[in-house]
Design an enzyme around this catalytic site. Structure first.
Site, mmCIF file in Angstrom:
data_model
loop_
_atom_site.group_PDB
_atom_site.id
_atom_site.type_symbol
_atom_site.label_atom_id
_atom_site.label_comp_id
_atom_site.label_asym_id
_atom_site.label_seq_id
_atom_site.Cartn_x
_atom_site.Cartn_y
_atom_site.Cartn_z
ATOM 1 N N ASP A 496 0.859 -1.174 0.000
ATOM 2 C CA ASP A 496 0.000 0.000 0.000
ATOM 3 C C ASP A 496 0.904 1.235 0.000
ATOM 4 O O ASP A 496 2.022 1.172 0.513
ATOM 5 C CB ASP A 496 -0.883 -0.034 1.254
ATOM 6 N N ASP A 695 -7.245 -1.578 4.385
ATOM 7 C CA ASP A 695 -6.321 -2.621 3.911
ATOM 8 C C ASP A 695 -6.663 -3.993 4.487
ATOM 9 O O ASP A 695 -6.156 -5.006 4.019
ATOM 10 C CB ASP A 695 -4.867 -2.277 4.314
#
Length: 796
Positions: A496, A695
């Site tokens: 990420d 996430d």
């Protein structure tokens, strides 16, 4: 004849209304031999069932199959009396057969059991009784410090028994040397009753533990190392006694004595067990070192006075004074004063972190240079360090999939060895030396002793313990042995961007617009928790902007925000948001957007009442160590991919700075897990690294989820591995420790299997004296543990 119905009360999870309880009730009542009542209010199912028609396991499966859950609890026990892998395998099998036990894992190295069970069907007391019934003992898991004390006492006890056994066995060992080298000794040494007097206490007092263990195992249909030792030493001892008795009727008879074989064997096995226990105690050093980090005392304000109390007595809400050089006692928040705190012991961050009122503090970190007053927020088992200790303990107590093969083999190993020993005796007495009892017996004893499966049982768990401990020392927390094992298979890693590759604290770099636009923009963004919004609010605060009250706020994932202030509509976001609301953007603005994005900045367009009013650019710089971490991952042959919601140009600019070639941009939060699946469908083993709530689905979907320790609790909970402090260099280190641990396990298993494979035929051929076989068996276990301890020195 109708069998008697049994009753069980099950806790049911996932019910949202009475319709749910009715559905479960109807489904259960359709099962053969089941009468059920489900109460939505108490969230319990009262079930009467015929055990001949339906099992409780089938009932719980049925509840889970229709979309609900059955409440389970986890119990952890310290288990006593295990001597080899056959013991842990036996206990595990018995526990897993119990009604109400969902899964039981027994670990030989940590001498512990973790049992997931259904309350109402079985309880902790019954579980302990089941373990005791098969000849072992168990107690609820002790605190790590208490267990360490017990281990030290146990080690001292083993040492005492070993010394007594060695003293009694030494004269018998000397008599064996007489036979080998023709030495001359006082006649008393060769007297069969003198040898009997020395060997008997070794056999039946020092060695009683082997008889006791063998009896309990055989009584319950199992066989372990104790059976092999008891059989082998008893055969040598009783044959020697038989020979000694012959001298009573015939004083001139020269007996063939093997007392030294039985006594020396027991001594050598005890020596091996002592060395093994000593080496195993070193594998738990990670826990001991973490415990040593904890503060022992705290300076608390009570009735307006400063009082020193044990840290265990601190309660949430207490106000504490922490002076320079002292450890922060518990997790909390600064109330008064300013200081810098060294958090390197937990986060790996070498630079002390500045703390002012409102800043969070982590227990056991070190206050560097200012006296502060703090409020206790988390104490005892809730502190960050206590959570880390718990994760490490659970990881060390868990089983890696590679261990299952060793467990299966160990379970069958002892009966097979006994069969080989009997066959060896028959072949020797029938064909090799027909009618010669002694050499046949010696060969059979050697087979029994050489084949102990201890090394096999220790091969995996000792490596897992040392590997997870070594990782924890470096700031890497594996949640279990299975995650430590699987991490080495990773060949693709998805990172990420915000908060993972970048610092996650963006700052405003450019703004075009008037003061009114900034005021409306900052007021609208104040309602958002996004890091970009925080940067805009901080920028406005520096400009002394007065914030307005927001009448309406809505976040539009992946696009921006929409707000209403004093009757005016404010839109802040990307091109798509503007296009969706048919807001015209000038060509000059488009050029500016491209310029910002090419420079790695996130640019947001601002519209008020349907009219374009300006642009603001925010930059989130990459972490200092990101390029080096990504370089190391590439050198390991791992494909590195960046995942972000940013547009393509901004994403490419950040990726270029970090050294990443593959970028997946403009991904909405809910699409992250799908992107991970797409990569997995290409046949890759994928690790996902993230820090945010959005996430979490991707972290769960990935083969290995790696959470940044500075991220949200949701992400950390969803992940398999946590790296403390957000240091990206810990990612390649995590993969290195996984590879080193698996390599170490394979070495251990190779030598353990190889040792038994080679040792049994050599012993059966009569090429090994029993005492040499005993020494080899003892040293094989020590060598496995010693090899595992090499992981403590592995370079990361």
């Amino acid at each position: 004849m109708v069998s008697e119905l049994k009753h069980a009360t099950l806790g049911v999870t996932g019910m949202t209304c009475a319709a749910c309880s009715n559905r479960i009730e109807k489904t259960l009542n359709k099962m053969a031999g089941v009468e059920a009542q489900v109460n939505f209010t108490t969230e319990k199912a009262s079930v009467h069932y015929d055990p001949e028609k339906t099992s409780i396991a089938e009932i719980t499966d049925k509840i889970e199959n229709i979309g609900y859950g059955v409440l389970t609890e986890k119990a952890e026990f310290d288990v006593f009396g295990m001597t080899c892998a056959a013991c842990s395998s036996r206990i595990e099998k018995v526990l897993n057969k119990q009604a109400g036990v969902k899964q039981a894992t027994v670990n030989l190295t940590t001498e512990s059991a973790t049992i997931e069970y259904t309350p109402g069907l079985i309880d902790e007391k019954t579980l302990i009784e089941k373990i005791q019934h098969i000849g072992y003992d168990a107690k609820p898991k002790a605190e790590a410090e208490e267990k360490q004390t017990y281990k030290e006492k146990e080690l001292q006890h083993k040492k005492t028994k070993l010394m007594i056994s060695a003293v009694l066995s030494a004269p018998l060992l000397i008599t064996m040397l007489v036979h080998l080298f023709g030495m001359t000794l006082p006649e008393i040494f060769m007297n069969p009753w003198f040898q009997f007097a020395l060997a008997t206490p070794v056999q039946f007092i020092i060695g009683w533990q082997f008889y006791e263990g063998a009896y309990k195992n055989l009584k319950n249909g199992g066989a372990n190392m104790d059976v092999l030792v008891a059989l082998g030493t008893s055969a040598a001892y009783f044959y020697s006694l038989y020979e000694a008795l012959k001298t009573i009727g015939d004083p001139a008879y020269m007996p063939h004595l093997y007392y030294e074989t039985s006594a020396v064997l027991i001594t050598l096995i005890l020596f091996g067990k002592y060395l093994e226990a000593r080496a195993k105690s070193q594998t738990t050093n990670a826990i001991s070192e973490l415990l040593n980090l904890q503060a022992k005392e705290a300076r608390v304000i009570r009735d307006g006075k400063e009082v020193m109390i044990p840290v265990e007595a601190v309660v949430v809400g207490d106000h504490l004074i922490v002076k320079p050089g002292e450890k922060i006692p518990v997790d909390g928040m600064v109330i008064k004063g300013r200081t810098s705190v060294d958090e390197s012991m937990l986060t790996g961050e070498s630079i002390p972190i500045e703390k002012e009122p409102g800043a969070n503090l982590i227990g056991s970190t070190i206050n560097k240079n200012g006296s502060i007053e703090m409020e206790a927020k988390k104490v005892g088992k809730d502190t960050a360090l206590a959570s880390i200790i718990k994760v490490v303990e659970e990881a060390q107590g868990s089983k890696a999939p590679i261990q299952r093969l060793a467990d299966v083999i160990s379970g069958y190993f002892v009966p097979i060895v006994i069969g080989i020993a009997v066959l060896t005796f028959i072949i020797w007495i029938s064909f090799v030396q027909p009618g010669q009892f002694e050499p046949s017996l010696v060969a059979a004893i050697a087979v029994l002793v050489i084949a102990c499966p201890c090394a096999l049982g220790l091969a995996t768990p000792t490596s897992i313990m040392v590997g997870t401990g070594r990782a924890a020392e470096s700031g890497i927390l594996f949640k279990g042995g299975e995650h430590l094992e699987r991490t080495h298979e990773i060949n693709a890693i998805v990172l990420d961007k915000t908060g993972t590759i970048t610092k996650g604290k963006p700052e405003v770099t450019d703004f075009s617009g008037d003061a009114e636009t900034l005021q409306l923009l900052a007021s609208a963004e104040k309602g958002s928790e996004h890091p970009l919004a925080e940067a805009i609010v901080a920028y406005a605060a520096e400009k002394n902007i007065h914030f307005l009250e927001v009448d309406h706020f809505a976040a539009i994932p992946g696009h921006g925000i929409e707000a209403e202030i004093s009757g005016q509509q404010i839109l802040v976001g990307n091109r798509k948001l503007m296009n969706d609301h048919q807001i015209d953007i000038e060509s000059a603005t488009e050029e500016k957007l491209i310029e910002f994005e090419t420079g790695g900045k996130t640019a947001m367009l601002i519209a008020i009442e349907g009219e374009y009013r300006g642009i603001i650019a925010v930059a989130d710089t990459i972490k200092d160590t990101a390029p080096e971490a990504i370089k190391q991952l590439k050198e390991m042959g791992i494909e590195v991919i960046m995942l972000t919601g940013d547009n393509e140009r901004t994403a490419q600019a950040i990726a270029k700075q970090a050294g990443i070639d593959q970028v997946i941009a403009q991904v909405l939060p809910e699409e992250k897990a799908d992107k991970v699946k797409e990569i997995q469908q290409q046949g890759k083993k994928v690790a996902m690294v993230g820090d945010g709530v959005n996430d979490a689905p991707a972290l769960v979907t990935a083969d290995i989820g790696i959470a940044i320790g500075t991220g949200t609790e949701v992400a950390i909970e969803a992940a398999d591995v946590t790296i403390l402090g957000g240091e990206l260099l810990l990612i390649p280190k995590a993969i290195k420790i996984s590879k080193a641990t698996i390599r170490n396990i394979r070495q251990n298993l190779f030598w353990a299997f190889g040792y038994n494979t080679a040792g049994i035929p050599i012993a059966a051929l009569g090429l090994l004296a029993p005492w040499i076989a005993g020494a080899a068996m003892a040293l094989s276990s020590v060598s496995v543990v010693s090899n595992s301890l090499r992981l403590k020195r592995v370079k990361l």
